[in-house]
Design a protein around this motif. Structure first.
Motif, PDB file in Angstrom:
ATOM      1  N   GLU A 109       0.831  -1.200   0.000  1.00 29.61           N
ATOM      2  CA  GLU A 109       0.000   0.000   0.000  1.00 29.61           C
ATOM      3  C   GLU A 109       0.873   1.261   0.000  1.00 29.61           C
ATOM      4  O   GLU A 109       0.597   2.221  -0.740  1.00 29.61           O
ATOM      5  N   LEU A 110       1.912   1.269   0.826  1.00 28.33           N
ATOM      6  CA  LEU A 110       2.803   2.415   0.893  1.00 28.33           C
ATOM      7  C   LEU A 110       3.549   2.623  -0.417  1.00 28.33           C
ATOM      8  O   LEU A 110       3.707   3.762  -0.890  1.00 28.33           O
ATOM      9  N   VAL A 111       4.007   1.540  -1.025  1.00 28.26           N
ATOM     10  CA  VAL A 111       4.713   1.628  -2.307  1.00 28.26           C
ATOM     11  C   VAL A 111       3.787   2.188  -3.384  1.00 28.26           C
ATOM     12  O   VAL A 111       4.158   3.096  -4.148  1.00 28.26           O
ATOM     13  N   ALA A 112       2.567   1.665  -3.450  1.00 24.73           N
ATOM     14  CA  ALA A 112       1.622   2.093  -4.483  1.00 24.73           C
ATOM     15  C   ALA A 112       1.143   3.522  -4.270  1.00 24.73           C
ATOM     16  O   ALA A 112       0.783   4.219  -5.229  1.00 24.73           O
ATOM     17  N   SER A 113       1.145   3.996  -3.027  1.00 22.27           N
ATOM     18  CA  SER A 113       0.657   5.345  -2.729  1.00 22.27           C
ATOM     19  C   SER A 113       1.578   6.430  -3.245  1.00 22.27           C
ATOM     20  O   SER A 113       1.176   7.591  -3.377  1.00 22.27           O
ATOM     21  N   GLY A 114       2.826   6.092  -3.496  1.00 21.25           N
ATOM     22  CA  GLY A 114       3.795   7.085  -3.935  1.00 21.25           C
ATOM     23  C   GLY A 114       4.524   7.763  -2.801  1.00 21.25           C
ATOM     24  O   GLY A 114       5.379   8.625  -3.030  1.00 21.25           O
ATOM     25  N   GLU A 115       4.226   7.403  -1.545  1.00 17.40           N
ATOM     26  CA  GLU A 115       4.873   8.058  -0.411  1.00 17.40           C
ATOM     27  C   GLU A 115       6.389   7.894  -0.442  1.00 17.40           C
ATOM     28  O   GLU A 115       7.130   8.789  -0.017  1.00 17.40           O
ATOM     29  N   LEU A 116       6.861   6.780  -0.952  1.00 17.31           N
ATOM     30  CA  LEU A 116       8.304   6.548  -1.038  1.00 17.31           C
ATOM     31  C   LEU A 116       8.892   7.039  -2.352  1.00 17.31           C
ATOM     32  O   LEU A 116      10.106   6.939  -2.567  1.00 17.31           O
ATOM     33  N   GLY A 117       8.053   7.553  -3.240  1.00 20.47           N
ATOM     34  CA  GLY A 117       8.509   7.978  -4.559  1.00 20.47           C
ATOM     35  C   GLY A 117       8.695   6.800  -5.484  1.00 20.47           C
ATOM     36  O   GLY A 117       8.097   5.730  -5.296  1.00 20.47           O
ATOM     37  N   ASP A 118       9.521   6.964  -6.488  1.00 20.67           N
ATOM     38  CA  ASP A 118       9.836   5.875  -7.416  1.00 20.67           C
ATOM     39  C   ASP A 118      10.811   4.913  -6.738  1.00 20.67           C
ATOM     40  O   ASP A 118      11.893   5.333  -6.296  1.00 20.67           O
ATOM     41  N   ILE A 119      10.442   3.646  -6.677  1.00 24.68           N
ATOM     42  CA  ILE A 119      11.298   2.662  -6.004  1.00 24.68           C
ATOM     43  C   ILE A 119      12.535   2.390  -6.859  1.00 24.68           C
ATOM     44  O   ILE A 119      12.435   2.066  -8.043  1.00 24.68           O
ATOM     45  N   GLN A 120      13.700   2.516  -6.233  1.00 24.45           N
ATOM     46  CA  GLN A 120      14.963   2.359  -6.944  1.00 24.45           C
ATOM     47  C   GLN A 120      15.775   1.148  -6.489  1.00 24.45           C
ATOM     48  O   GLN A 120      16.563   0.613  -7.259  1.00 24.45           O
ATOM     49  N   TRP A 121      15.550   0.740  -5.237  1.00 27.29           N
ATOM     50  CA  TRP A 121      16.462  -0.267  -4.673  1.00 27.29           C
ATOM     51  C   TRP A 121      15.756  -1.064  -3.582  1.00 27.29           C
ATOM     52  O   TRP A 121      15.017  -0.508  -2.765  1.00 27.29           O
ATOM     53  N   VAL A 122      15.961  -2.376  -3.610  1.00 28.34           N
ATOM     54  CA  VAL A 122      15.440  -3.275  -2.580  1.00 28.34           C
ATOM     55  C   VAL A 122      16.591  -4.140  -2.073  1.00 28.34           C
ATOM     56  O   VAL A 122      17.382  -4.659  -2.872  1.00 28.34           O
ATOM     57  N   GLN A 123      16.690  -4.250  -0.772  1.00 23.01           N
ATOM     58  CA  GLN A 123      17.677  -5.145  -0.176  1.00 23.01           C
ATOM     59  C   GLN A 123      16.965  -6.015   0.841  1.00 23.01           C
ATOM     60  O   GLN A 123      16.191  -5.520   1.666  1.00 23.01           O
ATOM     61  N   ALA A 124      17.189  -7.324   0.785  1.00 14.45           N
ATOM     62  CA  ALA A 124      16.537  -8.233   1.724  1.00 14.45           C
ATOM     63  C   ALA A 124      17.440  -9.430   1.987  1.00 14.45           C
ATOM     64  O   ALA A 124      18.111  -9.920   1.071  1.00 14.45           O
ATOM     65  N   ASP A 125      17.461  -9.883   3.227  1.00 15.53           N
ATOM     66  CA  ASP A 125      18.310 -11.020   3.574  1.00 15.53           C
ATOM     67  C   ASP A 125      17.599 -11.940   4.551  1.00 15.53           C
ATOM     68  O   ASP A 125      16.757 -11.508   5.338  1.00 15.53           O
ATOM     69  N   LEU A 126      17.937 -13.209   4.465  1.00 17.81           N
ATOM     70  CA  LEU A 126      17.402 -14.199   5.396  1.00 17.81           C
ATOM     71  C   LEU A 126      18.425 -15.304   5.562  1.00 17.81           C
ATOM     72  O   LEU A 126      18.866 -15.913   4.576  1.00 17.81           O
ATOM     73  N   GLY A 127      18.811 -15.549   6.788  1.00 15.45           N
ATOM     74  CA  GLY A 127      19.789 -16.600   7.016  1.00 15.45           C
ATOM     75  C   GLY A 127      19.916 -16.963   8.479  1.00 15.45           C
ATOM     76  O   GLY A 127      19.512 -16.202   9.362  1.00 15.45           O
ATOM     77  N   PHE A 128      20.479 -18.124   8.725  1.00  8.88           N
ATOM     78  CA  PHE A 128      20.754 -18.592  10.084  1.00  8.88           C
ATOM     79  C   PHE A 128      21.801 -19.695   9.986  1.00  8.88           C
ATOM     80  O   PHE A 128      21.885 -20.393   8.966  1.00  8.88           O
ATOM     81  N   PRO A 129      22.624 -19.853  11.015  1.00  7.75           N
ATOM     82  CA  PRO A 129      23.622 -20.929  10.984  1.00  7.75           C
ATOM     83  C   PRO A 129      22.974 -22.264  11.334  1.00  7.75           C
ATOM     84  O   PRO A 129      22.637 -22.519  12.493  1.00  7.75           O
ATOM     85  N   ALA A 130      22.776 -23.108  10.344  1.00  6.35           N
ATOM     86  CA  ALA A 130      22.169 -24.424  10.540  1.00  6.35           C
ATOM     87  C   ALA A 130      23.264 -25.475  10.683  1.00  6.35           C
ATOM     88  O   ALA A 130      24.166 -25.547   9.847  1.00  6.35           O
ATOM     89  N   ALA A 131      23.193 -26.264  11.711  1.00  6.64           N
ATOM     90  CA  ALA A 131      24.190 -27.310  11.934  1.00  6.64           C
ATOM     91  C   ALA A 131      24.198 -28.284  10.751  1.00  6.64           C
ATOM     92  O   ALA A 131      23.139 -28.737  10.315  1.00  6.64           O
ATOM     93  N   TYR A 132      25.374 -28.565  10.249  1.00  7.02           N
ATOM     94  CA  TYR A 132      25.473 -29.469   9.095  1.00  7.02           C
ATOM     95  C   TYR A 132      25.062 -30.883   9.476  1.00  7.02           C
ATOM     96  O   TYR A 132      25.567 -31.467  10.426  1.00  7.02           O
ATOM     97  N   ASP A 133      24.109 -31.412   8.715  1.00 10.08           N
ATOM     98  CA  ASP A 133      23.628 -32.779   8.899  1.00 10.08           C
ATOM     99  C   ASP A 133      23.220 -33.285   7.524  1.00 10.08           C
ATOM    100  O   ASP A 133      22.170 -32.905   7.007  1.00 10.08           O
TER     101      ASP A 133
END
Length: 362
Positions: free
Chosen positions: A166-190
């Motif tokens: 909703e915020l993106v479509a409203s124009g409040e942030l202007g023209d979107i130029q860049w997205v950064q996203a990360d997801l990770g966790f140290p999972a024990a090797y098995d």
């Protein structure tokens, strides 16, 4: 001029919508395939729906199936036996309307296909399949059998995430130029665990990257270019990866996922007028910070019903009750295009699975 909203908001989180557990029509009888951690958490939320019945569960082992059924109150349980696979017995059960598939990635295609052939509606955990070829086949089968099929990307249905669109479509942030996203966790090797087992479709890409990718797709849409690098272990599994997505507009997205490192697990969407930052974890945020350029920062907080899967489950239920074959918020086309992005990324990283063999499971 407002921007395009790339991911439509489902009715269950629109302004004034009732609780997602409130019934929207006829009761659906659920079957659940597999009894692991994700199956437990989703089943807890299925049980919260007023128009849902826990009808049957299947597992490879009889003890596991019976224990799961007892703990959650399923009417019936099935397991592998001389009569065949437990899930085939579940699909033959006339009292099951819809099946939730919670098995490892490499089994999604085979199990979902058997369910669709039996005329069952299906909600299948992400990633929908191992590759785009498998996804396309399932979509065509669902269409031909006139049954509902959806990939379980639950993040798309959360209140906080839909506020972002909703915020993106409203124009409040202007023209979107860049997205950064990360997801990770140290999972024990098995090597026997699904995350690390190539035969199960293990690796960071198929297990985690759909969540960072959701922010790029919601803010910028599907990309024109995909560049991927990854660290692949001796078993052939990507332990971490980084994707850079390019757009004709000049916008870009940088996405990372990892099984070997801890990280903020947040997303940032930046535009010409400001930026927003999600709380952690980005796949289930309940807090959002918005910072206008040279302006005052504000924080918005959002409720969560149950474990957060209730919104996704409400949309699935609504669609089936309405006779829809796919959800407008998580379309077949979106699942197929996502699998094509993952196919391209795996090709660049050199990750291959058994299912990629043209003579593989059908």
């Amino acid at each position: 001029m407002t921007a395009v909203q790339h991911i439509p908001t489902p009715p269950c989180v629109q302004p004034g919508a009732p609780s997602p557990v409130q019934a929207t029509g006829r009761t659906l009888r659920w079957g659940v395939v597999a009894t692991g951690n994700i199956a437990e958490r989703v089943t807890e939320d299925i049980a919260r729906l007023e128009d849902a019945v826990l009808q049957a569960v299947s597992s490879r082992g009889q003890a596991s199936a019976e224990d799961f059924a007892r703990r959650f109150g399923f009417a019936t349980s099935y397991s592998d036996s001389s009569e065949g696979k437990g899930y085939d017995q579940l699909f033959a059960d006339p009292d099951v309307d819809i099946v939730y598939v919670a098995s490892p990635h490499a089994q999604h295609y085979e199990i979902t296909r058997r369910a669709l052939e039996a005329g069952k509606h299906v909600l299948c955990e992400k990633s929908l399949t191992i590759n785009a070829r498998e996804a396309e086949d399932l979509i065509e089968l669902a269409r031909s059998r006139n049954v509902f099929l959806m990939e379980a990307v639950w993040t798309r249905f959360l209140p906080c995430i839909n506020r972002i669109w909703e915020l993106v479509a409203s124009g409040e942030l202007g023209d979107i130029q860049w997205v950064q996203a990360d997801l990770g966790f140290p999972a024990a090797y098995d090597p026997s665990h699904r995350l690390w087992d190539p035969a199960a479709g293990g690796g960071a890409l198929l297990d985690l990257t759909v969540y960072p990718l959701t922010f790029a797709l919601g803010a910028l849409g599907y990309p024109e270019t995909v560049h991927a690098i990854g660290a692949v272990n001796a078993d052939g599994v990507d332990v971490q990866n980084a994707l850079t997505l390019g757009y004709a507009s000049g916008g870009m997205a940088q996405l990372t996922s990892s099984l070997v490192s801890s990280c903020p697990r947040t997303a940032v969407i930046s535009g010409t007028k400001g930026w927003l930052h999600t709380g952690s974890p980005l796949h289930n945020p309940v807090e959002l910070t918005i910072t206008p350029h040279m302006g005052e920062t504000r924080t918005e907080r959002f409720p969560q019903v149950g474990n957060g899967y209730t919104y996704e489950l409400r949309e699935v239920t609504r669609c089936i009750q309405a006779g829809l074959l796919e959800s407008p918020t998580m379309t077949w086309a979106d699942s197929l295009r996502t699998m094509r992005i993952f196919d391209a990324a795996r090709a660049q990283m050199g990750v291959l699975y058994r299912n990629d063999d043209a003579g593989g499971p059908r």
